[in-house]
Scaffold this motif. Sequence first.
Motif, PDB file in Angstrom:
ATOM      1  N   ALA A 260       0.813  -1.219   0.000  1.00 17.62           N
ATOM      2  CA  ALA A 260       0.000   0.000   0.000  1.00 17.62           C
ATOM      3  C   ALA A 260       0.842   1.263   0.000  1.00 17.62           C
ATOM      4  CB  ALA A 260      -0.928  -0.009   1.217  1.00 17.62           C
ATOM      5  N   MET A 261       2.124   1.150   0.283  1.00 16.51           N
ATOM      6  CA  MET A 261       3.013   2.321   0.305  1.00 16.51           C
ATOM      7  C   MET A 261       3.553   2.662  -1.077  1.00 16.51           C
ATOM      8  SD  MET A 261       5.106   1.207   3.763  1.00 16.51           S
ATOM      9  CE  MET A 261       6.250   2.579   3.670  1.00 16.51           C
ATOM     10  N   TYR A 262       3.295   1.825  -2.073  1.00 16.19           N
ATOM     11  CA  TYR A 262       3.810   2.043  -3.424  1.00 16.19           C
ATOM     12  C   TYR A 262       2.692   2.556  -4.341  1.00 16.19           C
ATOM     13  CZ  TYR A 262       7.915  -0.576  -1.892  1.00 16.19           C
ATOM     14  OH  TYR A 262       9.035  -0.991  -1.214  1.00 16.19           O
ATOM     15  N   PRO A 263       3.054   3.093  -5.522  1.00 14.55           N
ATOM     16  CA  PRO A 263       2.027   3.601  -6.439  1.00 14.55           C
ATOM     17  C   PRO A 263       1.042   2.515  -6.876  1.00 14.55           C
ATOM     18  CG  PRO A 263       4.200   4.401  -7.065  1.00 14.55           C
ATOM     19  CD  PRO A 263       4.419   3.368  -5.999  1.00 14.55           C
ATOM     20  N   THR A 264      -0.168   2.962  -7.189  1.00 16.39           N
ATOM     21  CA  THR A 264      -1.230   2.067  -7.640  1.00 16.39           C
ATOM     22  C   THR A 264      -1.695   2.498  -9.022  1.00 16.39           C
ATOM     23  OG1 THR A 264      -1.982   1.632  -5.385  1.00 16.39           O
ATOM     24  CG2 THR A 264      -3.549   1.200  -7.166  1.00 16.39           C
TER      25      THR A 264
END
Length: 462
Positions: A260-264
């Motif tokens: 969830a801390m990385y781009p989506t």
Amino acid sequence: MAQEKWDLQRCVDYAIANNISIKQSDVQARIANLQLGLARAAQHPNVNLSSNAGYNFGRSINPATNTFDNQRIFFSGFQLQGGMNLFNWFSARHNAEASRLSYEASKAAVERARNDVALNVAVAYLQALLAYEQTEIAKVQIAQTTAQLENIRKQVSAGSLPELNAAELEAQLAADSANHITSVSTYQANVIQLKALLNLDMATPFDIETPDVSAIPVEELGNLQPQVVFQKALQNLPQQRANQLRFQAAQKTIKAARGAMYPTLSLFGNVGSRYSSLFPDQQNAVVTPSNKLDTLGFVEVTPGITLPAVRPSFNVSLPNTPFVRQLFDVNLSQAVGVSLSVPLAGNRQLRTQWERSKLDAEGIRLQLESDNLVLQQDIYRAHNDALNAMQRYRSAQKAVEAAEKAFSFSQKRFDVGLLQTIELLTNQNNLFRRRLDAASAQYEYVFRIKLLEFYKGEGLKL
């Protein structure tokens, strides 16, 4: 009428079906199942349909023509939107897997609750059996003392023995009766405890099956070595399985929080349209002559002479565009595309969740180790208790045999007048206590063996 007796299997089955703790664990398992379905659905596309309708009064913007109108306007519209995560570093997948493992752990917790209830019922059942056995021993003691008292009274009546002998036996009979009453009271208390475990109405007629304890099958203690039992318990007991599943779920939660801390990257699309009661239908305009002329300007035909330039005048009528045509043709719009969401700064919420998930996993791991250590201690203690109970039972059996011989000899000596009544009663009470000790040791040994069999994964059976 003879009431139906309850054996251990029936007691266990009834308790599992009616115990409140098991029902509460089952509710938690069903909640976990709902959470699993929610986590799995998060991986699928989402579609939402919205619609509105109403009236505008006074000066307002026509939602169809985007111009100001000062009249009542009926408006309506709809919006169909959809979206789907294309890539989010497998965060949704890890969440779904964590939910699945948590659900499996909840099912194991239900199984553990069933095992706990079954074990508690077995303990109470064996305690009731022991109390019943003690009442039977006390009844034998009473019958034996009563027979001796009748014989002594005959001899007292014949004048061959003094009245003191009869008085001593009457006191012994009273003591035996008190022991029997105490044992009956203990049995009734154990039955009440067993009813409570079964969640059974106390007013329900209830009587337990009383199998011969010597006929209860028990495994050889040599086949129940504690280290072997411990290894099997780690594989078979639901508590250890639930802890392991919770730890695996926590590890998946760590990965989900990290993702969830990385781009989506997401895919989106929408379809929308609108309707206005004042939207003009340009294609179906109605043009009619007005029989008038419109002056366009003036033309100088000769020096000093000007004439007006005119054209025929027409009336143009624009009807409203039909509702269906506005929604599905004129005002229909579509869009599709991709979006990228990059978490830059969120007040450390995502990082805190990630760090918290790691601490949660560490706590679960420590709890797993603690429960395994306690289980190992319980198994080794149960094995040691079983060994001691077996030795006590063998010693108690020998003590009973010796007490029976002593009482037999004293009875013969008493019958020929070579032994006083008090000495006979001493040997009789000694035999009574040895029988009680033997019964207690035997039930203790059976229970300890059954406990080791339970840890080994063989269930409970009598």
